[in-house]
Design a protein around this motif. Structure first.
Motif, PDB file in Angstrom:
ATOM      1  N   VAL A 191       0.845  -1.169   0.109  1.00  0.00           N
ATOM      2  CA  VAL A 191       0.009  -0.032  -0.066  1.00  0.00           C
ATOM      3  C   VAL A 191       0.846   1.153   0.002  1.00  0.00           C
ATOM      4  CG1 VAL A 191      -1.789   1.357   1.305  1.00  0.00           C
ATOM      5  CG2 VAL A 191      -1.816  -1.081   1.044  1.00  0.00           C
ATOM      6  N   LEU A 192       1.925   1.277   0.733  1.00  0.00           N
ATOM      7  CA  LEU A 192       2.861   2.481   0.779  1.00  0.00           C
ATOM      8  C   LEU A 192       3.560   2.781  -0.518  1.00  0.00           C
ATOM      9  CD1 LEU A 192       4.277   4.644   2.411  1.00  0.00           C
ATOM     10  CD2 LEU A 192       6.088   2.890   3.132  1.00  0.00           C
ATOM     11  N   VAL A 245     -11.282 -19.866   1.027  1.00  0.00           N
ATOM     12  CA  VAL A 245     -11.970 -18.857   0.458  1.00  0.00           C
ATOM     13  C   VAL A 245     -11.248 -17.479   0.567  1.00  0.00           C
ATOM     14  CG1 VAL A 245     -12.998 -18.323   2.762  1.00  0.00           C
ATOM     15  CG2 VAL A 245     -14.207 -18.277   0.679  1.00  0.00           C
ATOM     16  N   SER A 246     -10.013 -17.316   1.320  1.00  0.00           N
ATOM     17  CA  SER A 246      -9.420 -15.985   1.294  1.00  0.00           C
ATOM     18  C   SER A 246      -8.877 -15.838  -0.146  1.00  0.00           C
ATOM     19  CB  SER A 246      -8.202 -16.143   2.275  1.00  0.00           C
ATOM     20  OG  SER A 246      -7.254 -17.028   2.142  1.00  0.00           O
ATOM     21  N   LEU A 247      -8.740 -16.758  -1.108  1.00  0.00           N
ATOM     22  CA  LEU A 247      -8.127 -16.412  -2.260  1.00  0.00           C
ATOM     23  C   LEU A 247      -9.088 -15.686  -3.137  1.00  0.00           C
ATOM     24  CD1 LEU A 247      -6.703 -20.328  -3.084  1.00  0.00           C
ATOM     25  CD2 LEU A 247      -5.275 -18.164  -2.283  1.00  0.00           C
ATOM     26  N   LEU A 248     -10.504 -15.614  -2.819  1.00  0.00           N
ATOM     27  CA  LEU A 248     -11.283 -14.732  -3.357  1.00  0.00           C
ATOM     28  C   LEU A 248     -10.827 -13.361  -3.519  1.00  0.00           C
ATOM     29  CD1 LEU A 248     -14.788 -16.203  -2.432  1.00  0.00           C
ATOM     30  CD2 LEU A 248     -13.523 -16.577  -4.712  1.00  0.00           C
ATOM     31  N   ALA A 249     -10.234 -12.874  -2.358  1.00  0.00           N
ATOM     32  CA  ALA A 249      -9.853 -11.473  -2.171  1.00  0.00           C
ATOM     33  C   ALA A 249      -8.525 -11.211  -3.090  1.00  0.00           C
ATOM     34  CB  ALA A 249      -9.450 -11.297  -0.705  1.00  0.00           C
ATOM     35  N   LEU A 250      -7.843 -12.226  -3.734  1.00  0.00           N
ATOM     36  CA  LEU A 250      -6.680 -11.989  -4.680  1.00  0.00           C
ATOM     37  C   LEU A 250      -7.435 -11.186  -5.802  1.00  0.00           C
ATOM     38  CD1 LEU A 250      -4.490 -15.202  -4.283  1.00  0.00           C
ATOM     39  CD2 LEU A 250      -4.527 -12.862  -3.311  1.00  0.00           C
ATOM     40  N   TRP A 251      -8.643 -11.121  -5.920  1.00  0.00           N
ATOM     41  CA  TRP A 251      -9.445 -10.519  -7.392  1.00  0.00           C
ATOM     42  C   TRP A 251      -9.123  -8.958  -7.202  1.00  0.00           C
ATOM     43  CZ3 TRP A 251      -9.935 -10.386 -12.069  1.00  0.00           C
ATOM     44  CH2 TRP A 251     -10.823  -9.721 -12.670  1.00  0.00           C
ATOM     45  N   PRO A 252      -9.722  -8.284  -6.234  1.00  0.00           N
ATOM     46  CA  PRO A 252      -9.417  -6.858  -6.101  1.00  0.00           C
ATOM     47  C   PRO A 252      -7.737  -6.497  -6.080  1.00  0.00           C
ATOM     48  CG  PRO A 252     -10.300  -7.725  -4.001  1.00  0.00           C
ATOM     49  CD  PRO A 252     -10.265  -8.895  -4.928  1.00  0.00           C
ATOM     50  N   LEU A 253      -7.242  -7.201  -5.135  1.00  0.00           N
ATOM     51  CA  LEU A 253      -5.636  -7.199  -5.451  1.00  0.00           C
ATOM     52  C   LEU A 253      -5.069  -7.238  -6.691  1.00  0.00           C
ATOM     53  CD1 LEU A 253      -4.598  -9.209  -2.018  1.00  0.00           C
ATOM     54  CD2 LEU A 253      -4.288  -6.382  -2.479  1.00  0.00           C
ATOM     55  N   ALA A 256      -5.780  -4.024  -8.480  1.00  0.00           N
ATOM     56  CA  ALA A 256      -5.146  -3.001  -8.109  1.00  0.00           C
ATOM     57  C   ALA A 256      -3.735  -2.907  -8.600  1.00  0.00           C
ATOM     58  CB  ALA A 256      -5.339  -2.717  -6.640  1.00  0.00           C
ATOM     59  N   THR A 257      -3.246  -4.266  -8.500  1.00  0.00           N
ATOM     60  CA  THR A 257      -1.909  -4.372  -9.361  1.00  0.00           C
ATOM     61  C   THR A 257      -1.820  -3.998 -10.775  1.00  0.00           C
ATOM     62  OG1 THR A 257      -1.516  -6.170  -7.582  1.00  0.00           O
ATOM     63  CG2 THR A 257      -0.069  -5.997  -9.493  1.00  0.00           C
ATOM     64  N   HIS A 258      -2.982  -4.357 -11.529  1.00  0.00           N
ATOM     65  CA  HIS A 258      -2.832  -3.816 -12.928  1.00  0.00           C
ATOM     66  C   HIS A 258      -2.822  -2.522 -12.963  1.00  0.00           C
ATOM     67  CE1 HIS A 258      -4.986  -3.131 -17.066  1.00  0.00           C
ATOM     68  NE2 HIS A 258      -4.052  -4.030 -17.182  1.00  0.00           N
ATOM     69  N   LEU A 259      -3.642  -1.658 -12.207  1.00  0.00           N
ATOM     70  CA  LEU A 259      -3.461  -0.380 -12.185  1.00  0.00           C
ATOM     71  C   LEU A 259      -2.221   0.189 -12.023  1.00  0.00           C
ATOM     72  CD1 LEU A 259      -6.769   0.907 -10.468  1.00  0.00           C
ATOM     73  CD2 LEU A 259      -5.943   1.271 -12.834  1.00  0.00           C
ATOM     74  N   VAL A 260      -1.417  -0.447 -10.873  1.00  0.00           N
ATOM     75  CA  VAL A 260      -0.082   0.008 -10.837  1.00  0.00           C
ATOM     76  C   VAL A 260       1.029  -0.343 -11.695  1.00  0.00           C
ATOM     77  CG1 VAL A 260       1.920  -0.383  -8.969  1.00  0.00           C
ATOM     78  CG2 VAL A 260      -0.437  -0.431  -8.224  1.00  0.00           C
ATOM     79  N   ALA A 273      -6.787   2.375  -2.510  1.00  0.00           N
ATOM     80  CA  ALA A 273      -7.936   1.943  -1.917  1.00  0.00           C
ATOM     81  C   ALA A 273      -8.384   0.441  -1.936  1.00  0.00           C
ATOM     82  CB  ALA A 273      -9.069   2.817  -2.156  1.00  0.00           C
ATOM     83  N   GLN A 274      -8.007  -0.077  -3.190  1.00  0.00           N
ATOM     84  CA  GLN A 274      -8.212  -1.377  -3.451  1.00  0.00           C
ATOM     85  C   GLN A 274      -7.598  -2.211  -2.823  1.00  0.00           C
ATOM     86  OE1 GLN A 274      -8.273  -1.729  -7.755  1.00  0.00           O
ATOM     87  NE2 GLN A 274     -10.612  -1.156  -8.047  1.00  0.00           N
ATOM     88  N   THR A 275      -6.305  -2.039  -2.845  1.00  0.00           N
ATOM     89  CA  THR A 275      -5.133  -3.014  -2.016  1.00  0.00           C
ATOM     90  C   THR A 275      -5.360  -2.777  -0.582  1.00  0.00           C
ATOM     91  OG1 THR A 275      -3.631  -2.189  -3.941  1.00  0.00           O
ATOM     92  CG2 THR A 275      -2.675  -3.133  -1.790  1.00  0.00           C
ATOM     93  N   ALA A 276      -5.651  -1.509  -0.285  1.00  0.00           N
ATOM     94  CA  ALA A 276      -6.116  -1.641   1.458  1.00  0.00           C
ATOM     95  C   ALA A 276      -7.136  -2.655   1.852  1.00  0.00           C
ATOM     96  CB  ALA A 276      -6.323  -0.287   1.935  1.00  0.00           C
ATOM     97  N   GLN A 277      -8.301  -2.314   0.901  1.00  0.00           N
ATOM     98  CA  GLN A 277      -9.521  -3.150   1.035  1.00  0.00           C
ATOM     99  C   GLN A 277      -9.222  -4.678   0.691  1.00  0.00           C
ATOM    100  OE1 GLN A 277     -11.928  -1.257  -1.636  1.00  0.00           O
ATOM    101  NE2 GLN A 277     -12.255   0.481  -0.550  1.00  0.00           N
ATOM    102  N   GLY A 278      -8.296  -5.028  -0.039  1.00  0.00           N
ATOM    103  CA  GLY A 278      -8.120  -6.402  -0.421  1.00  0.00           C
ATOM    104  C   GLY A 278      -7.187  -6.990   0.528  1.00  0.00           C
TER     105      GLY A 278
END
Length: 293
Positions: A191-192, A245-253, A256-260, A273-278
């Motif tokens: 995030v930083l 089931v936590s692997l589902l959270a990799l989608w927002p991450l 976000a990484t694609h944007l970065v 924001a997406q990385t913090a939420q993910g």
């Protein structure tokens, strides 16, 4: 100072990181049968207050140094934009530091009772956490301007927060808590890093030599991939069967990484924001898997 201005100063979008650290620390304790709801509540409160203190100090420090300007690509900073005075931010920092100290002391009493040795160790850690919250942009040589922010964020959101929360519940350290601390610490640094990639141009002009600026855009983006990859690998070491089931959270991450990797400037506000939420979703579901697994 309006409520909206206070929200800008507090930076709510960054607060999921503090919650993530406490949830995963509590999850490792729960796996060992040592969960304590009172300790978790006070640990969450203390962690949130420390992060709010850091956010207020960053707004103040960058504002008085002229790092934040009207040309910045990130969210509005209240001191630089004239929404708050230096005195208002200083008073807010003193109040938040006092509340964090009080909350931390109550946490130690509930978790440790009269164990003097443990108290001394955790009071030393708490003092370091307060200094780290203030020292990122404040003082003669703020460590954020020297490229050391990544180290501090990893240490205090990872090992200090996660291992500390876990220890306060089960009074010992565990291998699971160690892997959990790596997971949260690396995600917090990710995030930083997004923040620092976004602010490269203004940081260069202000002499704020973040690690991302030292690396350059291409290598800072590669560094982001390493951080996220390392966090996921560490997370798999504590992933129980329900925790998959936590692997589902990799989608927002991943989004976000694609944007970065492809965007710059204001586009990265959404990635941050997406990385913090993910991060909160991934670690929260990992913790839930530890509890029910």
């Amino acid at each position: 100072m309006s409520p909206q201005s206070w929200l800008l100063a507090i930076r709510p979008r960054t607060l999921p990181l503090a919650v993530a650290s406490m949830l995963l620390g509590a999850g490792t304790a729960a796996q060992a049968g040592a969960f304590n709801g009172g300790v978790l509540a006070l640990a969450l409160l203390t962690a949130l207050l420390l992060q709010i203190l850091s956010n207020l100090a960053n707004d103040y420090g960058d504002g008085v140094r002229g790092t934040d300007s009207m040309n910045r690509t990130g969210p509005t900073r209240v001191l630089a934009s004239g929404l708050a005075s230096p005195a208002q931010l200083r008073n807010a920092m003193m109040l938040t530091a006092a509340l964090a100290t009080g909350s931390g002391l109550l946490l130690l009493w509930v978790a440790l009772g009269p164990d003097v040795g443990a108290w001394l160790g955790f009071m030393a850690l708490g003092s370091c956490a307060l200094l780290a919250a203030l020292g990122y942009t404040l003082g003669r040589r703020p460590y954020g301007y020297l490229g050391l922010g990544d180290v501090a964020v990893f240490v205090f959101f990872g090992p200090v927060a996660v291992l500390g929360c876990s220890y306060l519940m089960q009074h010992r350290l565990s291998e699971a808590a160690g892997w959990a601390s790596l997971t949260v610490g690396l995600l917090a640094v990710a995030v930083l890093n997004i923040n620092n990639i976004r602010d490269m141009d203004t940081d260069r002009q202000a002499g704020k030599h973040t690690l991302a600026l030292r690396l350059g855009l291409r290598r800072a983006r590669a560094y982001q991939l390493l951080l996220l990859g390392g966090a996921v690998l560490a997370g798999t070491r504590i992933m129980t069967e329900p925790g998959f089931v936590s692997l589902l959270a990799l989608w927002p991450l991943a989004r976000a990484t694609h944007l970065v990797l492809t965007g710059q400037g204001t586009e990265l506000n959404r990635a941050l924001a997406q990385t913090a939420q993910g991060t909160l979703a991934f670690t929260g579901l990992l913790a839930l898997g530890l509890v029910v697994g």
